[in-house]
Scaffold this motif. Structure first.
Motif, PDB file in Angstrom:
ATOM      1  N   VAL A 142       0.878  -1.135  -0.014  1.00 49.54           N
ATOM      2  CA  VAL A 142       0.070  -0.093  -0.061  1.00 49.54           C
ATOM      3  C   VAL A 142       1.035   1.344   0.183  1.00 49.54           C
ATOM      4  O   VAL A 142       1.951   1.013   0.619  1.00 49.54           O
ATOM      5  CB  VAL A 142      -0.839   0.002   1.275  1.00 49.54           C
ATOM      6  N   VAL A 146       1.367   0.850  -5.086  1.00 53.18           N
ATOM      7  CA  VAL A 146       0.263  -0.098  -4.955  1.00 53.18           C
ATOM      8  C   VAL A 146      -0.350  -0.495  -6.436  1.00 53.18           C
ATOM      9  O   VAL A 146      -0.709  -1.678  -6.343  1.00 53.18           O
ATOM     10  CB  VAL A 146      -1.001   0.621  -4.269  1.00 53.18           C
ATOM     11  N   PHE A 147      -0.026   0.237  -7.209  1.00 54.81           N
ATOM     12  CA  PHE A 147      -0.406  -0.238  -8.513  1.00 54.81           C
ATOM     13  C   PHE A 147       0.867  -0.811  -9.544  1.00 54.81           C
ATOM     14  O   PHE A 147       0.674  -0.936 -10.522  1.00 54.81           O
ATOM     15  CB  PHE A 147      -0.886   1.100  -9.705  1.00 54.81           C
ATOM     16  N   TYR A 176       1.119  -3.812 -10.082  1.00 51.30           N
ATOM     17  CA  TYR A 176       0.838  -5.001 -11.003  1.00 51.30           C
ATOM     18  C   TYR A 176       0.245  -4.053 -12.266  1.00 51.30           C
ATOM     19  O   TYR A 176       0.082  -5.052 -13.246  1.00 51.30           O
ATOM     20  CB  TYR A 176      -0.424  -5.760 -10.463  1.00 51.30           C
ATOM     21  N   PHE A 230       0.337 -11.102  -9.193  1.00 52.40           N
ATOM     22  CA  PHE A 230       0.387 -10.002  -8.067  1.00 52.40           C
ATOM     23  C   PHE A 230      -0.405 -10.335  -7.104  1.00 52.40           C
ATOM     24  O   PHE A 230      -1.904 -10.595  -7.484  1.00 52.40           O
ATOM     25  CB  PHE A 230       0.384  -8.810  -8.671  1.00 52.40           C
ATOM     26  N   VAL A 231      -0.464 -10.105  -6.110  1.00 52.91           N
ATOM     27  CA  VAL A 231      -1.462 -10.030  -4.810  1.00 52.91           C
ATOM     28  C   VAL A 231      -1.151  -8.991  -4.087  1.00 52.91           C
ATOM     29  O   VAL A 231      -0.088  -8.407  -3.671  1.00 52.91           O
ATOM     30  CB  VAL A 231      -1.420 -11.397  -3.931  1.00 52.91           C
ATOM     31  N   GLU A 232      -2.264  -8.141  -3.807  1.00 51.83           N
ATOM     32  CA  GLU A 232      -2.176  -7.091  -3.183  1.00 51.83           C
ATOM     33  C   GLU A 232      -2.386  -7.410  -1.570  1.00 51.83           C
ATOM     34  O   GLU A 232      -2.974  -8.169  -1.122  1.00 51.83           O
ATOM     35  CB  GLU A 232      -3.417  -6.174  -3.205  1.00 51.83           C
ATOM     36  N   ALA A 233      -1.457  -6.808  -0.649  1.00 50.61           N
ATOM     37  CA  ALA A 233      -1.341  -6.880   0.768  1.00 50.61           C
ATOM     38  C   ALA A 233      -1.822  -5.550   1.443  1.00 50.61           C
ATOM     39  O   ALA A 233      -1.750  -4.504   0.910  1.00 50.61           O
ATOM     40  CB  ALA A 233      -0.027  -7.261   1.053  1.00 50.61           C
ATOM     41  N   PRO A 234      -2.639  -5.949   2.614  1.00 46.88           N
ATOM     42  CA  PRO A 234      -2.976  -4.742   3.471  1.00 46.88           C
ATOM     43  C   PRO A 234      -1.702  -4.024   3.773  1.00 46.88           C
ATOM     44  O   PRO A 234      -0.461  -4.690   3.653  1.00 46.88           O
ATOM     45  CB  PRO A 234      -3.661  -5.324   4.725  1.00 46.88           C
ATOM     46  N   HIS A 235      -1.625  -2.839   4.225  1.00 46.63           N
ATOM     47  CA  HIS A 235      -0.497  -1.813   4.676  1.00 46.63           C
ATOM     48  C   HIS A 235       0.376  -2.690   5.581  1.00 46.63           C
ATOM     49  O   HIS A 235       0.072  -2.959   6.665  1.00 46.63           O
ATOM     50  CB  HIS A 235      -1.258  -0.761   5.038  1.00 46.63           C
ATOM     51  N   ARG A 259       1.721  -5.568   5.422  1.00 48.33           N
ATOM     52  CA  ARG A 259       1.650  -6.998   5.461  1.00 48.33           C
ATOM     53  C   ARG A 259       2.346  -7.837   4.355  1.00 48.33           C
ATOM     54  O   ARG A 259       2.291  -9.087   4.410  1.00 48.33           O
ATOM     55  CB  ARG A 259       0.197  -7.362   5.766  1.00 48.33           C
ATOM     56  N   ALA A 271       4.270 -11.050   5.092  1.00 50.99           N
ATOM     57  CA  ALA A 271       3.537 -12.047   5.681  1.00 50.99           C
ATOM     58  C   ALA A 271       2.693 -12.771   4.633  1.00 50.99           C
ATOM     59  O   ALA A 271       2.780 -13.947   4.474  1.00 50.99           O
ATOM     60  CB  ALA A 271       2.322 -11.787   7.015  1.00 50.99           C
ATOM     61  N   VAL A 272       2.249 -11.999   3.697  1.00 45.68           N
ATOM     62  CA  VAL A 272       1.593 -12.525   2.401  1.00 45.68           C
ATOM     63  C   VAL A 272       2.644 -13.382   1.613  1.00 45.68           C
ATOM     64  O   VAL A 272       2.233 -14.500   1.419  1.00 45.68           O
ATOM     65  CB  VAL A 272       0.806 -11.269   1.964  1.00 45.68           C
TER      66      VAL A 272
END
Lengths: 281, 406, 78
Positions: free
Chosen positions: A67, A71-72, A74, A81-86, A88, A91-92
């Protein structure tokens, strides 16, 4: 003035042997980015695209987007791509790593993401020696939200949330988090480069390449910090921001390889302890 | 219980066997048998045995187990693993579940299937470690930010919890959504004889899973969209999915409803207390039935609404200050009186208490049914003002200090 | 048409001028007479003959607008 400019498909006329010196890597999608003029994220994206291509990784890569301004990512890099919460992302990435041992796992984070809200996640992913490659873009500011103070903001630096300059007594000191991480035996490779000039960009690319190779060779956690600029957030022209980067920023965050423990993680017997409670273990 | 597959007759015998198991361990084993590829957790009472069971069994089976640095770490590891199409589970208890709200919202928004088990304990805050159902709002009304829901399954026995574990994975994968299984601390901690009957939902291939962009463009699993039009469309798709889930996946159980004058609505452990109370009430000639929601979301509103047309009154029993009772009232829409009885702080209502509440409800229902009922009704219109405050009323503080119940 | 060693993806250019300062031959400048789709003055090559194809511009560019070619070897040898 009209110049003939050869495209990759059609070299210059009468110059069929013209050699291609540099072309945009294919994995970097052919579109404009949302980054501000002169922003270092674009350089880091490009280096990443070059390295992934050179190591033949795009088809195996699963990347984690942060984040913040990146963030963009991808939209610009043609990989999974996977988006992670701010904060994280590490961990993802750990979750991906463990269920997909064959994948190449990459995280891309900024300094607010990695060094503030995500400190627990980055420290423990590094402590576990997760076989992931972390790209850490440090521009000392929260760019996406309008230029607020970050944990990496220099002392005295004015931001929208430190309008009188960062005062250590009130706001603490900048964090050299890559050095902190380098203490951990799970970290195979930790280095800091910058996008400040052509020479540094070459070195930064070599660091990113090494961090990727560490993962390919079965090593542990690898992190590359890219000191970057934020012309808009710093209130400077792109050129001024580069000068600032070369001066006080590099002074506060020294460049170079901080640790390289070799591809395979070193034995850590000195940190182990016999377990009298479970003699069978 | 050690080998994943045992040959022939032995396996059949095992499958038929009835063994005494702790709820947390039975839930863990059911998840393993349902094909859980990866488990991520963090120690918290009263679900620690679930983590411990996973720690041993998952590694024995060569699957993924990580004790994370925090609940945030655990749920985000699950997010990453699930994004690649793996069958993933996380468990925690109430305070830990609060920390997971962020990632749950991301997973709902990006359509990432995952099963989260909440062995509920008493709150608010650190609260206590006793059993509770006070996370009903959290589970059914959103949990995290944004317009989303997750299917919430609430077993009333350890055996049912085992069956619902498999169902949870099925729902998660069928609808690309996180699913919650909620049980109060009693179901986690108690031991019950259970049939070792397990179910493994069929594996699907996902056209969204992240596997590396070989021979195809890169895939993205994300929830962000800065274009309001696009984001609203995504939200409308989500709402459409939720309507589908509500239409097809609502589960509930009725018991002794055929002739019931009064109905108790309760789930989980509260439903078991209610059963005992109903048996006693029927011995005394009060015809009471049980309506037990198994899916807390989607809530069986239509079924309860239909029921409310034929009964005199409804009593909701919970291990909370009254959370599900709001959904009961929304479903009943004033067609009959809805009363509530609950205990908090880790205490469980006794059958005697429930009996008392039933008798009170019966009295109320009988009064309404009596010809003079209008005499009891308040004037149609009345202006209500809070009494003028003169001085800090010491008795309020007194009561708060004593934690006094009426 | 004269030989040009670089291709500029003009519509991706944001006119940050980092290439202009990085260029050792000082043959890059913003074209102030034009505005691209992003609303910036795009960079242009002012003296193709002086360009050495060193690709410094491409290495510092945050928007990867440059494709760089070197003249054929026989041409250089002449």
């Amino acid at each position: 003035m009209t110049l003939h400019t050869p495209g990759p498909e059609s070299p210059a006329p009468g110059a069929s042997a013209a050699r291609l010196i540099y072309a945009r890597p294919e994995v970097l999608r052919d579109r404009s980015t949302h980054y501000c003029p002169g922003c270092g994220h674009g350089v880091v994206h490009r280096l990443l695209a070059e390295v992934l291509t050179e190591l033949d990784l795009p088809a195996h890569t699963i990347a984690v987007a942060p984040v913040g301004c990146a963030v963009f990512a991808y939209d610009y890099l043609d990989i999974d791509f996977v988006e992670a919460p701010h904060g994280r992302a590490p961990a993802v990435a750990t979750g991906i790593r463990r269920v997909r041992p064959e994948a190449f796992v990459l995280t891309y984070q900024g300094d607010g993401d990695l060094a503030a809200i995500g400190t627990a996640e980055i420290v423990h992913a590094a402590a576990r020696g997760e076989r992931i490659t972390a790209i850490f873009v440090n521009n000392g500011i929260y760019g996406m939200t309008g230029g607020q103070m970050a944990p990496t903001t220099l002392l005295g630096q004015k931001t929208t949330s430190s309008p009188f300059g960062r005062d250590a007594a009130l706001m603490g000191y900048p964090i050299r988090i890559t050095e902190m991480l380098a203490q951990l035996p799970g970290v195979t490779y930790a280095a800091r480069g910058t996008i400040a000039d052509v020479g540094s960009i070459g070195k930064l690319k070599a660091m990113i390449k090494r961090a990727c190779q560490v993962q390919m060779e079965g090593g542990g956690f690898a992190i590359v910090e890219a000191l970057s600029n934020c012309p808009v957030g710093w209130g400077m022209t792109p050129q001024q921001s580069i000068e600032h980067l070369k001066g006080p920023v590099v002074e506060a965050y020294p460049l170079g390889v901080i640790v390289d423990r070799g591809a395979v993680a070193q034995p850590t017997h000195d940190l182990g302890c016999p377990s009298p409670a479970h003699p069978e273990a | 219980m050690t080998g994943e597959r045992e040959p022939g007759a032995q396996a059949d015998a095992n499958r038929r066997a009835r063994v005494l198991m702790k709820g947390n361990e039975a839930i863990a084993e059911a998840a393993i048998q349902a094909g859980c590829d990866a488990y991520f957790g963090y120690p918290i009472t009263p679900q620690a045995e679930l983590l411990e069971w996973m720690a041993r069994r998952m590694l024995e089976l060569g699957r993924v187990f990580i004790q994370a640095e925090s609940e945030l770490g655990a749920i985000n590891m699950a997010l990453g693993a699930a994004a690649t199409g793996a069958r993933v589970m996380v468990s925690s208890s109430s305070p830990g579940i609060s920390l997971m709200a962020e990632a749950m919202s991301y997973m709902a928004g990006s359509g990432t299937p995952m099963v989260l088990v909440n062995i509920m304990r008493a709150g608010p805050g650190l609260g206590g470690i006793g059993p509770s159902q006070s996370d009903y709002f959290q589970a059914t009304k959103g949990h995290g930010h944004g317009d989303y829901r997750v299917p919430v399954l609430a077993p009333a026995s350890i055996g049912e919890a085992m069956e619902l574990m498999a169902t949870s994975f099925e729902l998660a994968e069928r609808y690309r959504t996180p699913v919650m299984l909620v049980a109060d601390g009693i179901l986690g901690q108690a031991m019950e004889p259970v049939d070792l009957r397990f179910r493994t939902p069929e594996r699907q291939t996902f056209d969204w899973a992240l596997t590396g962009a070989a021979g195809r463009p890169g895939r993205v699993i994300k929830s962000i969209d800065l274009d309001p039009e696009v984001l609203e469309r995504r939200n409308l798709d989500l709402q459409h999915k939720y309507r589908e889930i509500a239409r097809r996946e609502t589960r509930w159980e009725g018991w002794q409803l055929h002739d019931a004058d009064l109905v108790i609505v309760a789930y989980g452990t509260a439903a078991r207390v209610a059963r005992t109370a109903i048996e006693r009430a029927r011995e005394k000639g009060i015809r009471v039935g049980l309506f037990r929601p198994i899916t807390l979301w989607p809530f069986p509103s239509h079924e309860l609404a239909r029921l409310s047309r034929h009964v005199g009154g409804i009593l909701t029993v919970e291990l909370s200050a009254g959370q599900m009772v709001e959904d009961v009232r929304l479903a009943v829409e004033g067609r009959c009186p809805v009363a509530f009885h609950g205990r908090m702080g880790g205490l469980v209502p006794t059958p005697d208490e429930v009996m008392g509440a039933l008798k009170a409800l019966k009295g109320r229902v009988d009064r309404i049914a009596s010809p003079e009922r209008h005499a009891h009704m308040a004037p149609v219109s009345r202006w209500h003002e809070p009494p003028e405050r003169t001085e800090a009323e010491p008795w309020i503080h007194e009561r708060v200090r004593r934690g006094g119940r009426r | 048409m004269p030989w040009a060693p670089i291709v500029i993806a003009e519509d991706h250019c944001k006119g940050c001028e980092l290439c202009v300062t990085a260029c050792p031959k000082h043959v890059l400048a913003l074209d102030r007479s034009r505005i691209n789709v992003l609303g910036y003055h795009p960079v242009e090559l002012t003296d193709a003959a002086a360009c050495t194809s060193c690709a410094f511009c491409a290495r510092v560019c945050p928007d990867a607008v440059f494709t760089v070619w070197a003249a054929p070897r026989e041409e250089l040898q002449r």
